[in-house]
Design an enzyme around this catalytic site. Structure first.
Site, PDB file in Angstrom:
ATOM      1  N   PHE A   1      13.037  14.305  10.585  1.00  8.14           N
ATOM      2  CA  PHE A   1      11.782  13.562  10.849  1.00  8.14           C
ATOM      3  C   PHE A   1      11.986  12.553  11.972  1.00  8.14           C
ATOM      4  CE2 PHE A   1       9.942  13.353   6.241  1.00  8.14           C
ATOM      5  CZ  PHE A   1       9.345  14.574   6.424  1.00  8.14           C
TER       6      PHE A   1
ATOM      7  N   SER B   1       0.859  -1.184   0.000  1.00  5.17           N
ATOM      8  CA  SER B   1       0.000   0.000   0.000  1.00  5.17           C
ATOM      9  C   SER B   1       0.893   1.231   0.000  1.00  5.17           C
ATOM     10  CB  SER B   1      -0.931  -0.016   1.216  1.00  5.17           C
ATOM     11  OG  SER B   1      -0.206  -0.249   2.403  1.00  5.17           O
TER      12      SER B   1
ATOM     13  N   TYR C   1       4.006   1.139  17.121  1.00  4.16           N
ATOM     14  CA  TYR C   1       5.343   1.735  17.312  1.00  4.16           C
ATOM     15  C   TYR C   1       6.344   0.692  17.826  1.00  4.16           C
ATOM     16  CZ  TYR C   1       2.692   5.959  16.691  1.00  4.16           C
ATOM     17  OH  TYR C   1       1.878   6.916  16.151  1.00  4.16           O
TER      18      TYR C   1
ATOM     19  N   THR D   1      -2.889  11.246   4.235  1.00  2.00           N
ATOM     20  CA  THR D   1      -2.741  11.721   5.617  1.00  2.00           C
ATOM     21  C   THR D   1      -3.658  12.906   5.912  1.00  2.00           C
ATOM     22  OG1 THR D   1      -0.926  13.203   5.059  1.00  2.00           O
ATOM     23  CG2 THR D   1      -0.330  10.957   5.716  1.00  2.00           C
ATOM     24  N   TYR D   2      -3.755  13.192   7.208  1.00  2.00           N
ATOM     25  CA  TYR D   2      -4.671  14.219   7.723  1.00  2.00           C
ATOM     26  C   TYR D   2      -3.848  15.149   8.611  1.00  2.00           C
ATOM     27  CZ  TYR D   2      -9.188  15.677   9.771  1.00  2.00           C
ATOM     28  OH  TYR D   2     -10.311  16.361  10.167  1.00  2.00           O
TER      29      TYR D   2
ATOM     30  N   GLU E   1       1.199   5.464   0.856  1.00  2.00           N
ATOM     31  CA  GLU E   1       0.651   6.620   1.581  1.00  2.00           C
ATOM     32  C   GLU E   1       1.068   7.932   0.918  1.00  2.00           C
ATOM     33  OE1 GLU E   1       0.916   6.377   5.880  1.00  2.00           O
ATOM     34  OE2 GLU E   1       1.554   8.476   5.948  1.00  2.00           O
TER      35      GLU E   1
ATOM     36  N   ALA F   1      -6.263   7.476  20.281  1.00  2.00           N
ATOM     37  CA  ALA F   1      -6.783   6.826  19.073  1.00  2.00           C
ATOM     38  C   ALA F   1      -7.843   5.770  19.396  1.00  2.00           C
ATOM     39  CB  ALA F   1      -5.631   6.208  18.286  1.00  2.00           C
TER      40      ALA F   1
ATOM     41  N   HIS G   1       3.755  -1.253   3.785  1.00  2.00           N
ATOM     42  CA  HIS G   1       3.074   0.039   3.571  1.00  2.00           C
ATOM     43  C   HIS G   1       4.159   1.092   3.341  1.00  2.00           C
ATOM     44  CE1 HIS G   1      -0.033   3.147   4.127  1.00  2.00           C
ATOM     45  NE2 HIS G   1       0.840   3.802   4.868  1.00  2.00           N
TER      46      HIS G   1
ATOM     47  N   ARG H   1      -4.583   9.360  16.836  1.00  2.00           N
ATOM     48  CA  ARG H   1      -4.764  10.468  17.768  1.00  2.00           C
ATOM     49  C   ARG H   1      -4.319  11.761  17.096  1.00  2.00           C
ATOM     50  NH1 ARG H   1      -0.623  11.831  22.538  1.00  2.00           N
ATOM     51  NH2 ARG H   1       0.493  12.473  20.671  1.00  2.00           N
ATOM     52  N   GLY H   2      -3.161  11.687  16.419  1.00  2.00           N
ATOM     53  CA  GLY H   2      -2.577  12.885  15.830  1.00  2.00           C
ATOM     54  C   GLY H   2      -1.766  13.646  16.856  1.00  2.00           C
ATOM     55  N   ASP H   3      -1.185  14.724  16.397  1.00  2.00           N
ATOM     56  CA  ASP H   3      -0.413  15.596  17.291  1.00  2.00           C
ATOM     57  C   ASP H   3      -1.089  16.947  17.329  1.00  2.00           C
ATOM     58  OD1 ASP H   3       1.765  13.890  18.075  1.00  2.00           O
ATOM     59  OD2 ASP H   3       2.367  13.941  15.970  1.00  2.00           O
TER      60      ASP H   3
HETATM   61  P1  FAD Z   1      -2.363   6.947  20.316  1.00  3.16           P
HETATM   62  O1  FAD Z   1      -2.471   5.546  19.867  1.00  3.16           O
HETATM   63  O2  FAD Z   1      -3.552   7.561  20.936  1.00  3.16           O
HETATM   64  O3  FAD Z   1      -1.143   7.032  21.348  1.00  3.16           O
HETATM   65  C1  FAD Z   1      -0.553   8.269  21.660  1.00  3.16           C
HETATM   66  C2  FAD Z   1       0.304   8.167  22.896  1.00  3.16           C
HETATM   67  O4  FAD Z   1      -0.540   8.103  24.045  1.00  3.16           O
HETATM   68  C3  FAD Z   1       1.185   6.912  23.006  1.00  3.16           C
HETATM   69  O5  FAD Z   1       2.400   7.312  23.583  1.00  3.16           O
HETATM   70  C4  FAD Z   1       0.419   5.987  23.924  1.00  3.16           C
HETATM   71  O6  FAD Z   1       1.259   5.081  24.602  1.00  3.16           O
HETATM   72  C5  FAD Z   1      -0.171   7.017  24.876  1.00  3.16           C
HETATM   73  N1  FAD Z   1      -1.408   6.613  25.550  1.00  3.16           N
HETATM   74  C6  FAD Z   1      -2.428   5.889  25.073  1.00  3.16           C
HETATM   75  N2  FAD Z   1      -3.430   5.789  25.987  1.00  3.16           N
HETATM   76  C7  FAD Z   1      -3.027   6.502  27.053  1.00  3.16           C
HETATM   77  C8  FAD Z   1      -3.611   6.829  28.313  1.00  3.16           C
HETATM   78  N3  FAD Z   1      -4.816   6.362  28.637  1.00  3.16           N
HETATM   79  N4  FAD Z   1      -2.926   7.643  29.150  1.00  3.16           N
HETATM   80  C9  FAD Z   1      -1.697   8.127  28.823  1.00  3.16           C
HETATM   81  N5  FAD Z   1      -1.083   7.835  27.640  1.00  3.16           N
HETATM   82  C10 FAD Z   1      -1.747   7.037  26.792  1.00  3.16           C
HETATM   83  N6  FAD Z   1      -0.180  12.076  12.208  1.00  3.16           N
HETATM   84  C11 FAD Z   1      -0.976  12.986  11.620  1.00  3.16           C
HETATM   85  O7  FAD Z   1      -1.102  14.105  12.127  1.00  3.16           O
HETATM   86  N7  FAD Z   1      -1.663  12.703  10.477  1.00  3.16           N
HETATM   87  C12 FAD Z   1      -1.600  11.512   9.863  1.00  3.16           C
HETATM   88  O8  FAD Z   1      -2.235  11.285   8.850  1.00  3.16           O
HETATM   89  C13 FAD Z   1      -0.755  10.511  10.465  1.00  3.16           C
HETATM   90  N8  FAD Z   1      -0.669   9.280   9.936  1.00  3.16           N
HETATM   91  C14 FAD Z   1       0.077   8.316  10.573  1.00  3.16           C
HETATM   92  C15 FAD Z   1       0.094   7.027  10.042  1.00  3.16           C
HETATM   93  C16 FAD Z   1       0.829   6.027  10.659  1.00  3.16           C
HETATM   94  C17 FAD Z   1       0.808   4.643  10.070  1.00  3.16           C
HETATM   95  C18 FAD Z   1       1.584   6.320  11.827  1.00  3.16           C
HETATM   96  C19 FAD Z   1       2.410   5.259  12.496  1.00  3.16           C
HETATM   97  C20 FAD Z   1       1.566   7.602  12.360  1.00  3.16           C
HETATM   98  C21 FAD Z   1       0.810   8.613  11.748  1.00  3.16           C
HETATM   99  N9  FAD Z   1       0.738   9.901  12.269  1.00  3.16           N
HETATM  100  C22 FAD Z   1      -0.059  10.850  11.656  1.00  3.16           C
HETATM  101  C23 FAD Z   1       1.498  10.261  13.470  1.00  3.16           C
HETATM  102  C24 FAD Z   1       0.635  10.131  14.754  1.00  3.16           C
HETATM  103  O9  FAD Z   1      -0.461  10.993  14.699  1.00  3.16           O
HETATM  104  C25 FAD Z   1       1.509  10.492  15.951  1.00  3.16           C
HETATM  105  O10 FAD Z   1       2.497   9.513  16.139  1.00  3.16           O
HETATM  106  C26 FAD Z   1       0.761  10.772  17.230  1.00  3.16           C
HETATM  107  O11 FAD Z   1       1.688  11.348  18.155  1.00  3.16           O
HETATM  108  C27 FAD Z   1       0.152   9.565  17.918  1.00  3.16           C
HETATM  109  O12 FAD Z   1      -0.923   9.086  17.254  1.00  3.16           O
HETATM  110  P2  FAD Z   1      -1.498   7.611  17.626  1.00  3.16           P
HETATM  111  O13 FAD Z   1      -2.694   7.401  16.830  1.00  3.16           O
HETATM  112  O14 FAD Z   1      -0.419   6.644  17.564  1.00  3.16           O
HETATM  113  O15 FAD Z   1      -1.889   7.901  19.155  1.00  3.16           O
END
Ligand code: FAD
Length: 279
Positions: free
Chosen positions: A208, A7, A137, A40-41, A9, A115, A260, A98-100
């Site tokens: 990055f 796939s 991760y 991506t978003y 991206e 997320a 991917h 979740r995003g940043d």
């Molecule tokens: P989560 O899965 O929610 O985790 C975030 C952090 O919170 C982790 O450290 C986790 O251990 C911690 N955590 C979870 N639950 C709890 C809790 N209850 N209390 C405290 N800590 C907790 N970013 C973008 O902005 N746009 C994109 O399109 C994008 N695409 C991506 C695609 C892929 C395949 C990957 C791997 C990353 C992508 N990212 C993108 C980056 C991503 O948004 C960041 O890495 C972001 O910081 C975390 O998103 P996540 O969905 O992994 O978060």
């Protein structure tokens, strides 16, 4: 080996001209018969419309196209509206994140904090309509409370209803093997697809990687720094291709279910790696 799904991206281009260029890139990648494309978003919904428009354009090629969707900095209502619109358009796959947070925005402004909250919301709104991918991760998310908590968190996302994972990019194949072992111990059977980052620009890659917590092993970093110092871009690309091809070979030998590619909206580096792999 020729059956390994791949796939690709993309990020959403900023202009119509950029989108046209991207479609040309996509046409070249179609030769690899990808399982899906993803788009991506931007942080806090900053590319909401551009992601939508890019998804709609990319899917015209007849291949599944998955929008990424992140929840921080957006209301529940905004997220539900977007998910419903994607469903009504016949989109069947979403990469859920979740995003940043954009700088200056506090986490308190987010109704959904992680997320797994967004996975639950999408399941609530649309049942089993979507195939949901979540981020994994192998080298630990940089903000995780601990490595084992981050591993547990991946399981929480699967338990919340996600179907599979895509990893952050990495260059240590052993990190992937360890992650998969840890998932097996936790009873997680969902496929986790390695995210592959072709190496084409040393400075960008190092920037990055520092930001997202991906480790560049010393033997790779040192070589890249040497080439960068003398402005030898051709050697960066040739060495990068060799390293990433080797990484993919190891991952496939370890049983990675698919690959991917973080294409950076380019075709050549991805195609060359896939050609080297005979895929
Ligand atoms: P989560 O899965 O929610 O985790 C975030 C952090 O919170 C982790 O450290 C986790 O251990 C911690 N955590 C979870 N639950 C709890 C809790 N209850 N209390 C405290 N800590 C907790 N970013 C973008 O902005 N746009 C994109 O399109 C994008 N695409 C991506 C695609 C892929 C395949 C990957 C791997 C990353 C992508 N990212 C993108 C980056 C991503 O948004 C960041 O890495 C972001 O910081 C975390 O998103 P996540 O969905 O992994 O978060």
């Amino acid at each position: 080996m020729s059956k390994t799904p791949v796939s690709f991206e993309f990020f959403p281009p900023k202009s119509d001209e950029g989108l046209e260029k991207l479609i040309k890139v996509q046409q070249k990648l179609l030769v690899k018969e990808p399982e899906f494309f993803s788009v991506t978003y931007g942080a806090g919904g900053s590319t909401r419309d551009r992601t939508w428009n890019t998804v709609m354009k990319v899917r015209e090629a007849g291949v599944d196209t998955a929008p990424h969707l992140s929840c921080v900095g957006q209301s529940r209502e905004e997220l539900v509206e977007l998910v419903e619109r994607y469903q009504a358009e016949g989109i069947t796959r979403i990469v859920v994140l979740r995003g940043d947070l954009p700088s200056g925005m506090g986490a308190a402004q987010s109704e959904l904090r992680f997320a797994d909250d967004l996975v639950r919301l999408i399941r609530e709104v649309s049942g089993d309509h979507f195939h949901l991918e979540v981020a994994a991760y192998p080298e630990m998310h940089p903000q995780a409370r601990s490595f084992s908590d981050d591993l547990d968190h991946f399981k929480r996302k699967i338990d919340a209803g996600a179907n599979s994972g895509i990893t952050q990019y990495f260059f240590n194949a052993e990190a992937y093997a360890y992650f998969m072992e840890q998932m097996e111990k936790r009873g997680v059977t969902a496929p986790v697809v390695p995210g592959i980052m072709p190496i084409t620009n040393a400075a960008n890659l190092m920037r990055f990687s520092d930001a997202c917590g991906a480790d560049i092993p010393r033997w790779i970093r040192k070589r890249l720094e040497e080439y960068q110092r003398v402005g030898d871009d051709a050697s960066v690309k040739a060495f990068g291709e060799e390293v990433v091809t080797g990484l993919c070979e190891k991952l496939l030998a370890m049983g990675a279910p698919a690959l991917h590619f973080y294409t950076m909206n380019q075709s050549v580096p991805n195609l060359r790696i896939l050609d080297n792999l005979g895929l």
